[in-house]
Design an enzyme around this catalytic site. Structure first.
Site, PDB file in Angstrom:
ATOM      1  N   HIS A 260     -13.050  -3.540   3.996  1.00  0.00           N
ATOM      2  CA  HIS A 260     -11.604  -3.789   4.101  1.00  0.00           C
ATOM      3  C   HIS A 260     -11.007  -3.228   5.405  1.00  0.00           C
ATOM      4  CE1 HIS A 260      -7.472  -3.779   1.870  1.00  0.00           C
ATOM      5  NE2 HIS A 260      -7.278  -3.668   3.166  1.00  0.00           N
TER       6      HIS A 260
ATOM      7  N   HIS B  76      -7.118  -2.879   9.978  1.00  0.00           N
ATOM      8  CA  HIS B  76      -8.304  -3.678   9.656  1.00  0.00           C
ATOM      9  C   HIS B  76      -9.168  -3.875  10.905  1.00  0.00           C
ATOM     10  CE1 HIS B  76      -6.096  -5.954   6.106  1.00  0.00           C
ATOM     11  NE2 HIS B  76      -6.207  -4.650   5.896  1.00  0.00           N
TER      12      HIS B  76
ATOM     13  N   GLU C  46       0.819  -1.215   0.000  1.00  0.00           N
ATOM     14  CA  GLU C  46       0.000   0.000   0.000  1.00  0.00           C
ATOM     15  C   GLU C  46       0.856   1.269   0.000  1.00  0.00           C
ATOM     16  OE1 GLU C  46      -2.902  -0.510  -0.703  1.00  0.00           O
ATOM     17  OE2 GLU C  46      -3.661  -2.312   0.286  1.00  0.00           O
TER      18      GLU C  46
ATOM     19  N   HIS D   5      -2.761   2.355   8.128  1.00  0.00           N
ATOM     20  CA  HIS D   5      -3.831   1.517   7.585  1.00  0.00           C
ATOM     21  C   HIS D   5      -4.033   0.332   8.516  1.00  0.00           C
ATOM     22  CE1 HIS D   5      -6.282  -0.862   4.958  1.00  0.00           C
ATOM     23  NE2 HIS D   5      -5.339  -1.763   4.733  1.00  0.00           N
TER      24      HIS D   5
ATOM     25  N   GLU E   2     -17.573  12.460  22.010  1.00  0.00           N
ATOM     26  CA  GLU E   2     -16.284  13.084  21.666  1.00  0.00           C
ATOM     27  C   GLU E   2     -15.989  13.099  20.158  1.00  0.00           C
ATOM     28  OE1 GLU E   2     -13.264  13.580  24.270  1.00  0.00           O
ATOM     29  OE2 GLU E   2     -15.112  14.299  25.195  1.00  0.00           O
TER      30      GLU E   2
END
Ligand code: 13P
Ligand code: ZN
Length: 266
Positions: free
Chosen positions: A206, A137, A111, A135, A165
């Protein structure tokens, strides 16, 4: 060990402890400061060159710490030199050199195009404050992406309403990209467009990309979004009878001195 590497490794493992990094899932990049590069310079013993699939002149000469493709966040503290590395972007922005780490022939995360293009977008959006692109998951935000159309307004309202919040932590809202093939330039281009407006973008079915000035801010952002998604799914399962109103969101934003994205309010 250099403090910046210690902090980076801690974030990798914290994400694993949250359950956000099954197998090799997720990746992290950090744009280093000058003094951090100087601290790490004694480590720079390799000069493996790789091309980038896109040319990014805005990042010319920048140094990044990156996770390795196919490497596990769980293993980062055990063997940093195998699972993470330091790269320097070429003067023309068309490639990079691996200066340290990623041993045994490892490459930066698949990525990397999304990370680097997101860095460019967020550097512009934040006047250079943004240094971290992450990134992960997480299960709840990914599950939530199955329950809505891929629309930033819908997603942001759900999250703001699910924990008081949230509107203070991400008043711009959170973007969402419909399903695309991961690991390439196309998803990088689409994600980097969305992060111009939002500090975090959900990849439907994803996971999520979060950005921030430092590790705490970035981890905290993803943590807050994931917690709100968890609360939403629990409340939805139990049956929602009322929620935080738009009027309350405006009062909240005023009280905390943040500019909430008015396009997402009724
Ligand atoms: P990498 O192992 O290449 O970092 O890929 C993991 C991932 O989450 C892809 O989206
Ligand atoms: Zn992923």
């Amino acid at each position: 060990m250099q403090k910046v590497l210690e902090d980076y490794i801690r974030m990798c493992y914290d994400g694993f402890l949250q359950g956000w990094h099954e197998r090799n899932g997720g990746n992290l990049t950090y744009r280093m400061k000058e003094d951090e590069v100087a601290d790490c310079a004694p480590l720079f013993t390799q000069h493996r060159h790789m091309d980038l699939p896109v040319t990014l002149p805005a990042l010319a000469g920048e140094y990044f710490i990156t996770t390795g493709s196919g490497r596990y966040m769980r293993n980062v503290p055990l063997a940093p030199e195998k699972n993470i590395g330091i790269i320097k972007i070429d003067a023309d922005g068309a490639g990079y050199k691996i200066l340290w780490g990623l041993e045994d022939g490892a490459k930066p995360t698949s990525e990397l195009p999304s990370h680097l293009m997101n860095h460019v977008s967020r550097m512009e959006a934040t006047g250079g404050r943004c240094r971290v692109v992450y990134h992960a998951h997480p299960a709840n935000i990914t599950a939530l992406s199955y329950t809505i159309e891929p629309d930033a307004r819908t997603l942001s309202r759900i999250l703001w309403q699910s924990e008081t919040e949230c509107a203070v932590v991400f008043p711009e809202g959170v973007g969402i990209l419909d399903w695309m093939i991961p690991g390439g330039t196309d998803i990088a281009i689409e994600t980097s467009k969305l992060v111009k407006d939002y500090p975090a973008v959900v990849w439907a079915f994803h996971g999520i990309f979060g950005t921030g000035a430092d590790f705490d801010e970035t981890f905290g952002l993803v943590h807050t979004i994931e917690k709100a998604a968890e609360i939403y799914l629990k409340a939805k399962g139990a049956g929602i009878v009322r929620t935080i109103s738009d009027e309350q969101l405006r009062i909240l934003a005023d009280a905390f001195g943040v500019k909430i994205n008015e396009r997402f309010l009724d």
